[in-house]
Write an enzyme that holds these catalytic residues in place. Sequence first.
Site, PDB file in Angstrom:
ATOM      1  N   LYS A  41      16.312  -2.659   2.687  1.00 47.55           N
ATOM      2  CA  LYS A  41      17.749  -2.407   2.888  1.00 47.55           C
ATOM      3  C   LYS A  41      18.025  -1.857   4.294  1.00 47.55           C
ATOM      4  CE  LYS A  41      18.362   0.578  -0.518  1.00 47.55           C
ATOM      5  NZ  LYS A  41      17.016   0.651  -1.121  1.00 47.55           N
TER       6      LYS A  41
ATOM      7  N   ARG B 115      24.182   5.019  -5.744  1.00 49.02           N
ATOM      8  CA  ARG B 115      22.910   4.881  -6.458  1.00 49.02           C
ATOM      9  C   ARG B 115      23.052   5.225  -7.931  1.00 49.02           C
ATOM     10  NH1 ARG B 115      19.123   5.688  -1.755  1.00 49.02           N
ATOM     11  NH2 ARG B 115      16.991   5.485  -2.465  1.00 49.02           N
TER      12      ARG B 115
ATOM     13  N   ARG C 252       4.636   1.410   5.824  1.00 50.36           N
ATOM     14  CA  ARG C 252       5.846   1.637   6.639  1.00 50.36           C
ATOM     15  C   ARG C 252       5.671   2.847   7.552  1.00 50.36           C
ATOM     16  NH1 ARG C 252      11.552   1.840   3.670  1.00 50.36           N
ATOM     17  NH2 ARG C 252      10.646   3.509   2.432  1.00 50.36           N
TER      18      ARG C 252
ATOM     19  N   ARG D 177       6.988   8.427   6.366  1.00 48.23           N
ATOM     20  CA  ARG D 177       7.887   9.306   5.609  1.00 48.23           C
ATOM     21  C   ARG D 177       7.087  10.070   4.558  1.00 48.23           C
ATOM     22  NH1 ARG D 177      12.931   5.663   3.685  1.00 48.23           N
ATOM     23  NH2 ARG D 177      12.543   6.916   1.835  1.00 48.23           N
TER      24      ARG D 177
ATOM     25  N   ARG E 289       9.873   7.007  -7.336  1.00 52.55           N
ATOM     26  CA  ARG E 289      11.172   6.524  -6.834  1.00 52.55           C
ATOM     27  C   ARG E 289      11.584   5.231  -7.533  1.00 52.55           C
ATOM     28  NH1 ARG E 289       9.495   6.279  -0.872  1.00 52.55           N
ATOM     29  NH2 ARG E 289      11.507   5.338  -0.476  1.00 52.55           N
TER      30      ARG E 289
HETATM   31  P1  AMP Z   1      16.037   6.146   0.913  1.00 53.53           P
HETATM   32  O1  AMP Z   1      15.787   6.398   2.364  1.00 53.53           O
HETATM   33  O2  AMP Z   1      17.310   5.400   0.656  1.00 53.53           O
HETATM   34  O3  AMP Z   1      14.846   5.535   0.223  1.00 53.53           O
HETATM   35  O4  AMP Z   1      16.250   7.595   0.247  1.00 53.53           O
HETATM   36  C1  AMP Z   1      15.244   8.591   0.297  1.00 53.53           C
HETATM   37  C2  AMP Z   1      15.552   9.667  -0.715  1.00 53.53           C
HETATM   38  O5  AMP Z   1      16.797  10.306  -0.393  1.00 53.53           O
HETATM   39  C3  AMP Z   1      15.717   9.206  -2.160  1.00 53.53           C
HETATM   40  O6  AMP Z   1      14.456   9.065  -2.824  1.00 53.53           O
HETATM   41  C4  AMP Z   1      16.558  10.341  -2.750  1.00 53.53           C
HETATM   42  O7  AMP Z   1      15.769  11.506  -2.961  1.00 53.53           O
HETATM   43  C5  AMP Z   1      17.510  10.643  -1.592  1.00 53.53           C
HETATM   44  N1  AMP Z   1      18.755   9.826  -1.650  1.00 53.53           N
HETATM   45  C6  AMP Z   1      19.141   8.836  -0.790  1.00 53.53           C
HETATM   46  N2  AMP Z   1      20.335   8.328  -1.134  1.00 53.53           N
HETATM   47  C7  AMP Z   1      20.736   9.009  -2.242  1.00 53.53           C
HETATM   48  C8  AMP Z   1      21.878   8.935  -3.095  1.00 53.53           C
HETATM   49  N3  AMP Z   1      22.854   8.039  -2.884  1.00 53.53           N
HETATM   50  N4  AMP Z   1      21.956   9.793  -4.145  1.00 53.53           N
HETATM   51  C9  AMP Z   1      20.975  10.702  -4.365  1.00 53.53           C
HETATM   52  N5  AMP Z   1      19.863  10.812  -3.618  1.00 53.53           N
HETATM   53  C10 AMP Z   1      19.723   9.981  -2.560  1.00 53.53           C
END
Ligand code: AMP
Length: 221
Positions: free
Chosen positions: A13, A88, A127, A160, A171
Amino acid sequence: MIIVMLGAPGVGKGTMSKSLSEYYEIPHISTGDILREIAAKNDPTSKKVKSYIDMGSLVPEDIMDDLITKRLEESDTINGYILDGFPRTMTQVKFLENYLEKNNKKIDAIINLETPKEEIIDRIINRVVCPNCNAIYNLKYNKPIVEGHCDVCDTKLVSRSDDTKEKVEARLKEYENKTYDIIKYYKDKGELFKVLICDIAGKTSKEALKSIIWYIENKNK
Ligand code: AMP
């Protein structure tokens, strides 16, 4: 133009949103990037946010509501934006619907990226990201030109903290439990455009980008 990018963690994404952001000249809003910036600070909210990210769990809705409202009110969003990682949950879907309705705006396209689970895990553990400009690389499929350094700003690349095999599993579970409902919701409304990215099957992100742009340009014709 408001575009929502959906899909499991590691599906691409971020990379796709960056390309669309350059193409349409609108900002890429990644809630994950914003939360990682918050987590890197040193106050009680930062510690709380970091603990959720490290567990692979979703950050609570009150923090998310504030964060997204503030970001959508910044001046660069005037011509639209690409939302990556938000919504989400169904609560966030409703929050976004209310927010857009109040501001007389609507979503132009909702894209769901799909990749087989084995490939997602392989991609995530390979990554590396730039902690300065958030550029994303993959040590197998998209290596930086100079090993270990960002092509854009030369900062040292890092993995990360939540990109380990165990945390990816957590996740993906969180995604299945909480986010899958929203895919169904948008699909039932007939608003979802599904795109496959699968390196093994030769479905590259370049092709996916082309088909997303084609969909956006043709959907209302
Ligand atoms: P991502 O970079 O999108 O994979 O997000 C990394 C982490 O940030 C996720 O595993 C959640 O812990 C948190 N996170 C990101 N977006 C959201 C969201 N919309 N709602 C809640 N937690 C989020």
